[in-house]
Design a protein around this motif. Structure first.
Motif, mmCIF file in Angstrom:
data_model
loop_
_atom_site.group_PDB
_atom_site.id
_atom_site.type_symbol
_atom_site.label_atom_id
_atom_site.label_comp_id
_atom_site.label_asym_id
_atom_site.label_seq_id
_atom_site.Cartn_x
_atom_site.Cartn_y
_atom_site.Cartn_z
ATOM 1 N N ASN A 42 0.658 -1.028 -0.060
ATOM 2 C CA ASN A 42 -0.013 -0.104 0.190
ATOM 3 C C ASN A 42 0.953 1.186 -0.036
ATOM 4 O OD1 ASN A 42 0.863 0.113 2.762
ATOM 5 N ND2 ASN A 42 -1.129 0.401 3.622
ATOM 6 N N CYS A 43 2.042 1.056 -0.367
ATOM 7 C CA CYS A 43 2.992 2.190 -0.461
ATOM 8 C C CYS A 43 3.399 2.805 1.015
ATOM 9 C CB CYS A 43 2.606 3.509 -1.368
ATOM 10 S SG CYS A 43 2.277 3.001 -2.909
ATOM 11 N N LYS A 44 2.939 1.932 1.971
ATOM 12 C CA LYS A 44 3.208 2.527 3.463
ATOM 13 C C LYS A 44 3.866 1.433 4.121
ATOM 14 C CE LYS A 44 1.499 6.678 2.631
ATOM 15 N NZ LYS A 44 2.274 7.990 2.831
ATOM 16 N N GLY A 45 4.111 0.327 3.606
ATOM 17 C CA GLY A 45 4.814 -0.704 4.294
ATOM 18 C C GLY A 45 4.076 -1.675 4.561
ATOM 19 N N THR A 98 18.421 2.052 -3.345
ATOM 20 C CA THR A 98 17.209 1.511 -2.926
ATOM 21 C C THR A 98 17.284 0.052 -2.960
ATOM 22 O OG1 THR A 98 16.165 3.165 -4.368
ATOM 23 C CG2 THR A 98 14.971 1.104 -4.100
ATOM 24 N N GLU A 99 18.069 -0.640 -3.790
ATOM 25 C CA GLU A 99 18.312 -2.146 -3.777
ATOM 26 C C GLU A 99 18.920 -2.619 -2.414
ATOM 27 O OE1 GLU A 99 20.199 -3.925 -6.954
ATOM 28 O OE2 GLU A 99 19.212 -2.558 -8.343
ATOM 29 N N LEU A 100 19.967 -1.580 -1.906
ATOM 30 C CA LEU A 100 20.614 -2.076 -0.780
ATOM 31 C C LEU A 100 19.745 -1.575 0.556
ATOM 32 C CD1 LEU A 100 24.090 -0.981 -1.810
ATOM 33 C CD2 LEU A 100 23.432 -3.125 -1.296
ATOM 34 N N GLY A 101 18.757 -0.740 0.389
ATOM 35 C CA GLY A 101 18.087 -0.519 1.636
ATOM 36 C C GLY A 101 17.900 0.842 2.264
ATOM 37 N N ALA A 102 18.415 1.849 1.504
ATOM 38 C CA ALA A 102 18.421 3.052 2.053
ATOM 39 C C ALA A 102 17.101 3.637 2.159
ATOM 40 C CB ALA A 102 19.269 4.087 0.924
ATOM 41 N N LEU A 103 17.017 4.404 3.017
ATOM 42 C CA LEU A 103 15.303 4.791 3.211
ATOM 43 C C LEU A 103 15.233 6.318 2.690
ATOM 44 C CD1 LEU A 103 12.851 4.198 4.959
ATOM 45 C CD2 LEU A 103 13.860 5.686 6.803
ATOM 46 N N GLU A 104 16.130 6.850 2.658
ATOM 47 C CA GLU A 104 16.069 8.357 1.899
ATOM 48 C C GLU A 104 17.393 8.681 1.080
ATOM 49 O OE1 GLU A 104 15.094 11.813 3.861
ATOM 50 O OE2 GLU A 104 13.182 10.978 4.770
ATOM 51 N N ARG A 127 12.009 11.595 -12.079
ATOM 52 C CA ARG A 127 12.428 10.655 -12.893
ATOM 53 C C ARG A 127 13.377 9.535 -11.691
ATOM 54 N NH1 ARG A 127 16.279 12.395 -16.209
ATOM 55 N NH2 ARG A 127 18.389 11.823 -15.170
ATOM 56 N N TRP A 128 13.901 10.176 -10.726
ATOM 57 C CA TRP A 128 14.827 9.462 -9.715
ATOM 58 C C TRP A 128 13.662 8.902 -8.818
ATOM 59 C CZ3 TRP A 128 17.867 14.341 -8.269
ATOM 60 C CH2 TRP A 128 18.848 14.639 -9.318
ATOM 61 N N ASN A 129 12.418 9.398 -8.382
ATOM 62 C CA ASN A 129 11.568 8.640 -7.578
ATOM 63 C C ASN A 129 10.806 7.467 -8.445
ATOM 64 O OD1 ASN A 129 10.955 9.738 -5.000
ATOM 65 N ND2 ASN A 129 11.360 11.384 -5.916
ATOM 66 N N ARG A 130 10.617 7.661 -9.889
ATOM 67 C CA ARG A 130 10.354 6.345 -10.694
ATOM 68 C C ARG A 130 11.343 5.283 -10.689
ATOM 69 N NH1 ARG A 130 8.525 10.446 -14.154
ATOM 70 N NH2 ARG A 130 10.330 10.352 -15.815
ATOM 71 N N ILE A 131 12.729 5.694 -10.549
ATOM 72 C CA ILE A 131 13.663 4.673 -10.529
ATOM 73 C C ILE A 131 13.621 3.892 -9.564
ATOM 74 C CG2 ILE A 131 16.174 4.439 -10.440
ATOM 75 C CD1 ILE A 131 16.193 6.771 -12.613
ATOM 76 N N ALA A 132 13.356 4.648 -8.311
ATOM 77 C CA ALA A 132 13.558 4.042 -6.885
ATOM 78 C C ALA A 132 12.163 3.032 -6.835
ATOM 79 C CB ALA A 132 13.199 5.022 -5.805
ATOM 80 N N LEU A 133 11.099 3.452 -7.372
ATOM 81 C CA LEU A 133 9.951 2.624 -7.285
ATOM 82 C C LEU A 133 10.259 1.420 -7.979
ATOM 83 C CD1 LEU A 133 6.862 1.816 -6.921
ATOM 84 C CD2 LEU A 133 6.308 3.364 -8.972
ATOM 85 N N PRO A 145 11.574 4.300 -0.903
ATOM 86 C CA PRO A 145 12.301 5.305 -0.128
ATOM 87 C C PRO A 145 12.140 6.646 -1.048
ATOM 88 C CG PRO A 145 13.720 4.061 -1.912
ATOM 89 C CD PRO A 145 12.409 3.399 -1.705
ATOM 90 N N THR A 146 12.398 7.732 -0.092
ATOM 91 C CA THR A 146 12.077 9.143 -0.762
ATOM 92 C C THR A 146 13.154 9.602 -1.331
ATOM 93 O OG1 THR A 146 10.337 9.591 0.951
ATOM 94 C CG2 THR A 146 11.318 11.407 -0.145
ATOM 95 N N ILE A 147 13.296 10.154 -2.602
ATOM 96 C CA ILE A 147 14.228 10.577 -3.198
ATOM 97 C C ILE A 147 13.884 12.378 -3.182
ATOM 98 C CG2 ILE A 147 15.760 10.760 -5.317
ATOM 99 C CD1 ILE A 147 15.292 7.961 -3.921
#
Length: 251
Positions: A42-45, A98-104, A127-133, A145-147
């Motif tokens: 749900n995008c909130k965990g 993102t893959e390694l687990g960074a939160l922001e 674009r960075w947020n789409r890459i993170a998704l 994570p938030t970019i």
């Protein structure tokens, strides 16, 4: 099982409504059919087991079967502050962090950052947020994570006050590395900031100001790493020492 992130407001009465680019991916690429099981976040965990109810070209409806007690997040919250690099290097950094687990992940404009078109850098955030998704889907993260938009160095100093541990890899540091740092930590660390310089590195004054905040200025070894390598290496080392990258301890 394929995983999809669905905004909380699109999960209603035990049904999830998938929209946007994922719809085409489901029916045209994955060719998923009604009755097939999928994972919904749900995008909130919060994670759910779902079963596809209907597929059309505009929307995919999923029945929520049950909520799952699953989290693929680390107990260590890592905030990566990355000196803004040139070209597409930030795309790579965002994906791998993102893959390694960074939160922001927050780009930082330091003294030696070259920003030809500062407004253009802000436009890249979407674009960075789409890459993170997309990296979240691939790595099966529970939280996206938030970019953040780029910040100035003075803003960075204020942000760093919110974390338990500040780590700054620096090419001119010798002898004091992650191993020694871990031995000096006396309290539990739940959040850590990693501050990485740009291609040109940090100015001495910037390092001095970071030290004033009790930052651990460390070496990552005798070899000089590129800016896009240094942050990812540091995330990996901290996740191994303080997070979940090393696996669970055996009894």
């Amino acid at each position: 099982m394929h995983k999809f992130f669905v905004p909380k407001d699109k999960i209603i009465n035990n049904k999830a409504y998938i929209e946007g680019d994922d719809v085409k991916h489901i029916y045209k690429v994955l060719r998923l059919q009604p009755g097939e099981k999928v994972s919904i976040n749900n995008c909130k965990g919060r994670e759910y087991l779902g079963e596809i109810y209907e597929v059309n070209k505009m929307q995919v409806t999923v029945d929520i079967v049950e909520e799952l007690d699953v989290s693929n997040e680390s107990p260590l919250d890592i905030y990566l502050y990355q000196g803004l690099p040139k070209s597409a290097k930030m795309d790579f950094i965002v994906q791998k962090a993102t893959e390694l687990g960074a939160l922001e992940v927050t780009p930082v404009i330091t003294e030696r950052v070259v920003v030809k078109n500062e407004l253009g850098e802000f436009k890249k955030v979407d674009r960075w947020n789409r890459i993170a998704l997309e990296a979240c889907k691939q790595s099966k993260r529970s939280i996206i994570p938030t970019i953040n938009t780029p910040i100035e160095f003075n803003e960075l100093l204020e942000e760093l006050k919110k974390v338990d541990l500040i780590v700054v890899p620096y090419e001119n540091e010798e002898g004091y590395g992650i191993k020694q740092m871990i031995k000096t930590i006396n309290s539990e660390v739940k959040s850590a900031a990693i501050v990485i310089g740009p291609e040109g590195g940090f100015e001495e004054e910037e390092i001095s100001r970071l030290k004033e905040l009790k930052a651990h200025v460390i070496t990552l070894g005798p070899r000089i790493l590129r800016t896009e390598t240094a942050g990812l290496t540091c995330i990996s080392l901290l996740m191994y020492e303080l997070g979940d990258l090393g696996g669970k301890m055996s009894k």
